[in-house]
Write a protein that holds these residues in place. Structure first.
Motif, PDB file in Angstrom:
ATOM      1  N   ARG B  49       7.619  36.193 -15.141  1.00 46.17           N
ATOM      2  CA  ARG B  49       7.943  37.868 -14.933  1.00 46.17           C
ATOM      3  C   ARG B  49       9.468  38.543 -14.793  1.00 46.17           C
ATOM      4  N   ALA B  50      10.215  37.821 -13.807  1.00 45.24           N
ATOM      5  CA  ALA B  50      11.454  38.398 -13.337  1.00 45.24           C
ATOM      6  C   ALA B  50      12.380  38.256 -14.965  1.00 45.24           C
ATOM      7  N   GLY B  52      11.115  37.557 -17.815  1.00 47.02           N
ATOM      8  CA  GLY B  52      10.387  39.004 -19.236  1.00 47.02           C
ATOM      9  C   GLY B  52      11.510  40.858 -18.630  1.00 47.02           C
ATOM     10  N   LEU B  53      11.819  40.219 -17.363  1.00 46.24           N
ATOM     11  CA  LEU B  53      11.755  42.004 -16.835  1.00 46.24           C
ATOM     12  C   LEU B  53      13.402  42.447 -17.792  1.00 46.24           C
ATOM     13  N   GLY B  56      13.352  41.529 -21.459  1.00 45.65           N
ATOM     14  CA  GLY B  56      12.534  42.588 -22.088  1.00 45.65           C
ATOM     15  C   GLY B  56      11.834  41.631 -23.605  1.00 45.65           C
ATOM     16  N   LYS B  57      11.998  40.638 -23.090  1.00 41.86           N
ATOM     17  CA  LYS B  57      10.803  39.738 -23.820  1.00 41.86           C
ATOM     18  C   LYS B  57       9.695  39.778 -22.360  1.00 41.86           C
TER      19      LYS B  57
END
Lengths: 349, 349
Positions: B49-50, B52-53, B56-57
């Motif tokens: 999640r981190a 990804g954040l 942006g993917k």
DNA sequence: AGTATTAATCTAAGCGCTTTGGGAAACCAG
DNA sequence: CTGGTTTCCCAAAGCGCTTAGATTAATACT
């Protein structure tokens, strides 16, 4: 549209908007409505990853589908189970993360899911007689529910299972009551607990009736049509071929049926068959007189129950392990009948 | 173990550790190795999640399984397709997010996935003849690949499909060449493009041969065993019953076969059958003489190709839409033969 | 009127990662 | 020895959200 933009639009702070949307009481009703209205209008959806980071929850459940052989048979039972589970997830705002892992990578797969924080819990499919996963999941502290039971494990954990032993012992008894003595068992992979239990049930009933258990009319393999076909075909070539077949799935039974009719025998007449029926949606065995005599248990329902159980555990980790043992119901169909004198076999084609 | 802790342990900054792990060149080889070693030792996995954040993917692909009827049939084809796709995903570090949606919620489901940032792209299953999803996905700008084609859509987009029209026209022609004139079509739901194309292929071949297309021997429904059984049973009651059946799936064909043998007819002899075979892992139709004459196409392979296509598009969104049309191969099995004079039917049981 | 509560909102820190923009050594050439 | 490169590393901002704690405005109480 993200929270910041939405807040600017409303001329409010992000805090207030967030609280309004999440139902916290520190927000006046009037602004709450204004916020909700605007959010709806702009189709605002909070970013999962950001929410997840902030709350520490992934809002996702992992399902790890094991694959054993090189042919990589994907048991359609998983699809059905997942269809049930996914209803529950979407109702509660959870996502479903699917991983197909071969047995070697499986341990790693669970470790990864946990360490990466990708899921809040997992459903363990296809438990094995000696299954290392219970201990592993315990160790890494990931909530889980097993679809099946792991007999050798001393640890207590949550599971949902059907009473496979009982179902197959009942089915065997029914065949014995019909006069059958040579009863074949066409089973799944016996390293898996469901197949192991079914074998136990079968053996139990055979022993109780004082009948001999003959390994030459017992097979254990993947649940494919081909398994049923080849196994049955070989057994029907035996001098003393079985008059009844106990079959671990509908799909396998289709192969059994094919071999039977190819041998010029008629199912339900010359040869009896009882199957275990998972109530797959694309095969109903529910006609007034069902095609097969069967022990029934809906995997889809099991999926629903397992998912609910897991979400409960995630909500309150202090909960004691939960268990759910479902009984299969035995229904009579067209595939069984009293044992008959064997007639001359011939091959149709 | 998170990045910060790992960095502290190594007495390095988070930046350096991150770069070392992600293969950036601004890190000396010696420290890179030290970092990797330590990461391995502590089983460090970056939090999805981190990551990804920050990037942006989402590193996840969505699969939305549509469900139509109340009985909610989950086509096993999806399981097989997904098994193929998931190989590709895990090789490239992507997750697979599965959603089962009824047709009403489907649009919302896609919107949600995109807005929540839960996925980087989606595979669209079971396209319909009039499918609003292409336009929708375009609008929200989510990369996608369709398993099938949407004929009415003017927009160009990426898809992978098999040549259903051609396959069924070939199969029909084969039956016609064998002398059959009354050929039944047991089809899937014709709102779905695959079934629509198959119907076109069938009609095309019938027309070319100057044969009449008779709606009373054509059905369109879910791909269940029951559909095949009931449709065939009814048709065989007709005065002028079909001598050949063109069947849209293996599972449906099992029902067709059951009805045929129940009517006292023999498949491949009194009545011919050609199926479309998706090469499902639990049904092989690959014996030296296969059970069914069939048009083959592996859905699992289609899954692999679709996944690769989608990941390519995500990597480079400027890519032109990609298309892949697979031809099915027609193989002869035991279920077809020259048309025969009809014999008296009788019912076995 | 002045103080104590309560209600409504805001500021700011933090979740775990990536990445921009420096900066200190170390090295090189002239 | 000086100025320019390179090499290797770091501080800090930012991704989009939640939430503890501070602040202000409104209301109640004596």
């Amino acid at each position: 549209m993200n929270l910041k933009e939405l807040a600017e639009l409303l001329e409010l702070s992000q805090t207030t908007v967030s609280r309004a949307l999440n139902g916290y009481p520190e927000v006046s009703e009037s602004t709450r409505e204004r916020v909700q209205q605007m959010a709806r209008q702009h189709k605002y959806r909070p970013n999962t990853r950001a929410t997840g980071l902030a709350t520490g929850k992934a809002m996702a459940i992992g399902h790890v589908i094991p694959v054993y052989s090189k042919n990589e048979v994907v048991n359609p039972v998983f699809g059905e189970f997942i269809a049930g589970a996914s209803q529950v997830y979407s109702a509660k705002g959870y996502e479903l993360l699917l991983t197909v892992a071969d047995s070697e990578n499986e341990q790693d797969t669970y470790r990864n899911l946990a360490a990466k924080g990708a899921v809040d819990g997992v459903i363990v499919h296809a438990p094995q007689v000696e299954d290392a996963r219970v201990a592993l999941l315990r160790e890494i502290g990931l909530p889980f529910v097993i679809h099946g039971r792991v007999p050798t494990s001393e640890l207590d954990y949550s599971w949902i299972d059907i009473n496979n032993r009982r179902a197959f012992s009942q089915a065997t008894k029914l065949l014995i009551d019909l006069g059958h003595e040579r009863i074949a068992l066409i089973n799944g992979l016996e390293m898996l607990t469901f197949a192991d239990s079914r074998k136990r049930g079968y053996s139990e009933a055979m022993n109780a009736a004082g009948l001999k258990i003959d390994p030459t009319i017992m097979t254990s393999d993947e649940l494919t049509e081909g398994h049923g076909y080849h196994a049955t075909r070989n057994m029907l070539k035996l001098e003393n071929y079985p008059t009844a077949f106990l079959v671990s799935s509908y799909i396998v039974a289709l192969g059994v049926q094919r071999a039977i009719s190819q041998a010029g025998l008629r199912m339900g007449d010359d040869v009896s068959v009882i199957i275990h029926d998972d109530d797959l949606s694309f095969f109903h065995n529910n006609d007034p007189e069902p095609q097969f005599t069967a022990t029934h248990s809906s995997v889809r329902e099991a999926g629903v129950m397992a998912a609910q159980m897991l979400l409960n555990i995630i909500d309150d980790p202090s909960l004691a392990p939960m268990n759910q043992l479902l009984e299969a119901r035995l229904t009579i169909g067209a595939s069984t009948g009293p044992v008959k004198k064997k007639r001359q076999r011939h091959v149709t084609r």
